[in-house]
Design an enzyme around this catalytic site. Structure first.
Site, PDB file in Angstrom:
ATOM      1  N   SER A 143       0.820  -1.201   0.000  1.00 13.11           N
ATOM      2  CA  SER A 143       0.000   0.000   0.000  1.00 13.11           C
ATOM      3  C   SER A 143       0.860   1.260   0.000  1.00 13.11           C
ATOM      4  O   SER A 143       1.609   1.509  -0.935  1.00 13.11           O
ATOM      5  CB  SER A 143      -0.955  -0.034   1.197  1.00 13.11           C
ATOM      6  OG  SER A 143      -1.911   0.990   1.117  1.00 13.11           O
ATOM      7  N   ASP A 300      -2.153   6.305  -4.169  1.00 12.01           N
ATOM      8  CA  ASP A 300      -0.975   5.664  -3.576  1.00 12.01           C
ATOM      9  C   ASP A 300      -0.495   4.533  -4.484  1.00 12.01           C
ATOM     10  O   ASP A 300      -1.105   4.267  -5.525  1.00 12.01           O
ATOM     11  CB  ASP A 300      -1.280   5.192  -2.154  1.00 12.01           C
ATOM     12  CG  ASP A 300      -2.325   4.093  -2.102  1.00 12.01           C
ATOM     13  OD1 ASP A 300      -3.102   3.946  -3.066  1.00 12.01           O
ATOM     14  OD2 ASP A 300      -2.380   3.358  -1.094  1.00 12.01           O
ATOM     15  N   ASP A 302      -0.682   1.308  -4.752  1.00  8.43           N
ATOM     16  CA  ASP A 302      -1.619   0.304  -5.259  1.00  8.43           C
ATOM     17  C   ASP A 302      -2.961   0.914  -5.630  1.00  8.43           C
ATOM     18  O   ASP A 302      -3.917   0.200  -5.944  1.00  8.43           O
ATOM     19  CB  ASP A 302      -1.790  -0.850  -4.276  1.00  8.43           C
ATOM     20  CG  ASP A 302      -2.493  -0.449  -2.999  1.00  8.43           C
ATOM     21  OD1 ASP A 302      -2.270   0.687  -2.532  1.00  8.43           O
ATOM     22  OD2 ASP A 302      -3.251  -1.267  -2.439  1.00  8.43           O
ATOM     23  N   ASP A 304      -5.482   2.366  -4.173  1.00  7.95           N
ATOM     24  CA  ASP A 304      -6.760   2.201  -3.486  1.00  7.95           C
ATOM     25  C   ASP A 304      -7.106   3.441  -2.658  1.00  7.95           C
ATOM     26  O   ASP A 304      -8.242   3.615  -2.245  1.00  7.95           O
ATOM     27  CB  ASP A 304      -6.785   0.929  -2.618  1.00  7.95           C
ATOM     28  CG  ASP A 304      -5.737   0.915  -1.529  1.00  7.95           C
ATOM     29  OD1 ASP A 304      -4.874   1.806  -1.495  1.00  7.95           O
ATOM     30  OD2 ASP A 304      -5.774  -0.014  -0.688  1.00  7.95           O
TER      31      ASP A 304
END
Length: 570
Positions: A143, A300, A302, A304
């Site tokens: 993340s 960010d 990834d 999400d």
């Protein structure tokens, strides 16, 4: 097996990855370095795995990834005859390698794997699991953590991250496994040839984009192209999807921060790639001012999460908090659906217990209901599943948590930075056509529902000894919670861990899922909620205050924060 025996065993068998083999040789004779890498195993829980890259049981490497995947495979094979899995990965160091290693283990266990051919956002994995009818999924990502980290998110067939029961069962399977003797794996190319691994095709991604485009409420707004927007993917997976989606929806005035455009696991231009932090957005803010943009949006690594910075007519910036973005999104969706005549009779919004208390007020004013869940989007998605079982999912309009996670659609079951980028762009264009800025709208909301201020604070505990201090601190807080903080008297405590409310020396039962969370509710209606992070050695604190204006709410927040600091560092 003690630390030194583990170290010897790893030196003998961990020879496939040259980086790991070299690291093991480098720490020969360094007792502290050996201990740090082998004194524990990476914790596997509802967030899967997350840790620093490197050698050892307490690090992310091909051996910990293989072992976790074998445990996951064993779990799935006990649940159904022919399970299938989807896998995605982001831009982090070795993410592509770990995704292939996981695929090879699953294939060796005769579990069919659908693998994205290039890095993809987390929400697109959630979508693929549901679209392909998979039994679960794996996403290789840490993340928004620093470059030293990578991670392993585990999903089930509903497209949502695993819950506690599944995590416990998978962990029990993992615990039985030796990372070198008990893992099945096979050659990647052989698995491709045998059909045990297939790449996810473009029709899956195109359907995702099509559904998102259909979710736009004001379809004319984006085509007007009246707002200049700067976008940064923070060197992550959002670059192609966000740009494609906005272009497909008719928006043209989008520019990308060049230094943060390409995938880069070293995150050279954003050492801490978290859109919550202004430091990561400095290149984007500079570019927005130079080009006279009205908004900067950031996903960010990834993709999400979404961060937002707004700019007034003089170019002055306002970094929105995750709560403020959620407030704006929620208010817009409810208003726009009402104007369009498509608002459900009882619209449903879902937020976490540490998200803004203004949201229920907004939702109730539109005749809706706001459900509260524990932190973590898996809990929000669990509530969505409950609604679906009751045939009420059509009433769902929005979900969010304060850490920049938003979900304005129901066909994905994780926070979605791609969908959020589209929604934020739509909102900016919609209000510009009405002669308003998003800051104007935020002021309208506060005037109507009262001024609310939310602030998140994290206390980091690095190393073994600090980790022990964190554990002891949390235990003490639950045993004897403070009755006053920052000069403000606590009216009552909500103890989520022990399912109780503590008030006036008495206990009352509190029916809510258990979690390691403690809330202090003050006599002035302010609230402080604390919890240890589930993925990092941190104590997280959430301060929520109300006042007649921004300064009044800020004064209360600062006093509580100062009092909390004195407790933590006493």
């Amino acid at each position: 097996m003690d630390v030194n025996e583990l170290f010897k065993r790893w030196r003998m068998f961990a020879v496939e990855d040259d980086d790991i083999a070299a690291e093991l040789e480098e720490i020969v004779g360094n007792e502290d370095a050996i201990y740090e890498r082998f004194y524990q195993e990476l914790s596997f829980g509802t967030a899967g795995l997350r840790g620093i890259l490197g050698a050892g049981t307490n690090r992310m490497n091909i051996y910990t990834v293989r072992r976790a995947t074998q445990g996951f495979a064993n779990y799935l094979l006990k649940k159904e005859e022919n399970p299938t899995m989807a896998i995605a990965y982001d831009s982090r160091i070795k993410s592509d390698l770990f995704s292939k290693e996981a695929a090879q283990v699953l294939a060796a266990n005769e579990i069919k794997v659908y693998l994205y051919p290039e890095l993809m956002p987390t929400p697109m994995l959630s979508f693929a699991i549901r679209e392909l009818g998979c039994s679960g999924g794996i996403n290789i990502t840490a993340s928004h953590n620093p470059k030293e980290y990578n991670g392993y998110k585990a999903y089930l067939d509903d497209g949502c991250q695993i819950g506690e029961d599944a995590a416990d069962e998978i962990l029990s399977e993992i615990a039985r496994l030796d990372p070198f003797d008990d893992i099945s794996t096979m050659d990647f190319d052989e698995a491709l040839e045998d059909g045990l691994i297939s790449y996810i095709t473009s029709d899956v991604t195109e359907k995702y984009f099509s559904l998102l485009a259909d979710s736009v409420i004001d379809k004319d707004a984006l085509g007007k192209n009246n707002v200049k927007i700067i976008y940064t993917p923070l060197c992550g997976a959002g670059n192609k999807p966000v740009r494609k989606l906005l272009k497909d929806c008719g928006f043209q005035l989008l520019s990308v921060v060049k230094s943060q455009e390409k995938p880069d696991g070293t995150f050279a231009s954003c050492p801490y790639p978290n859109p919550e932090f202004t430091e990561a957005l400095i290149p984007g803010i500079k570019m927005a001012k130079e080009e006279g943009a009205q908004m900067l949006i950031a996903t960010d690594p990834d993709s999400d999460r979404l961060g937002v910075v707004l700019f007034d007519e003089n170019g002055a910036e306002k970094k929105l908090t995750g709560n403020q973005v959620g407030i704006l999104m929620c208010y817009y969706i409810l208003n726009a659906l009402k104007e369009k005549g498509t608002l459900p009779k009882r619209p449903v919004v879902i937020e976490s217990i540490v998200s803004s208390p203004i949201i229920p007020k907004i939702v109730e004013s539109f005749g809706g209901v706001c459900f509260k869940t524990l932190t973590g989007f898996k809990n929000i998605c669990k509530k969505m599943a409950e609604l679906e079982e009751k045939g009420l999912l059509s009433d769902f309009v929005f979900a969010f948590e304060e850490s920049c996670g938003y979900l304005p659609v129901s066909f994905v079951r994780d926070k979605d930075g791609v969908a959020s980028a589209l929604l934020m762009s739509e909102m900016a264009c919609h209000y510009k056509a009405e002669g308003k800025t998003l800051l104007d709208v935020l002021d309208e909301i506060y005037k109507r529902y009262g001024y609310h201020m939310e602030e998140g604070v994290s206390f980091e505990f690095k190393g073994v000894e600090e980790g022990r201090r964190l554990k002891a601190l949390v235990e003490d807080l639950f045993k004897e919670p403070f009755e006053e903080i920052g000069g403000f008297k606590v009216s009552y405590h909500i103890d989520y861990k022990n399912s109780r409310i503590l008030k006036d020396g008495k206990e009352e039962p509190f029916v809510f899922p258990k979690s390691n969370v403690l809330a202090f509710v003050f006599e002035n209606n302010a609230m402080l909620t604390i919890r240890p992070s589930g993925t990092e050695p941190k104590l997280k604190a959430y301060i929520m205050t109300q006042g007649e204006d921004e300064n009044g709410a800020k004064e209360i927040s600062e006093a509580i924060k100062k009092g909390l600091n004195s407790i933590i560092f006493s």
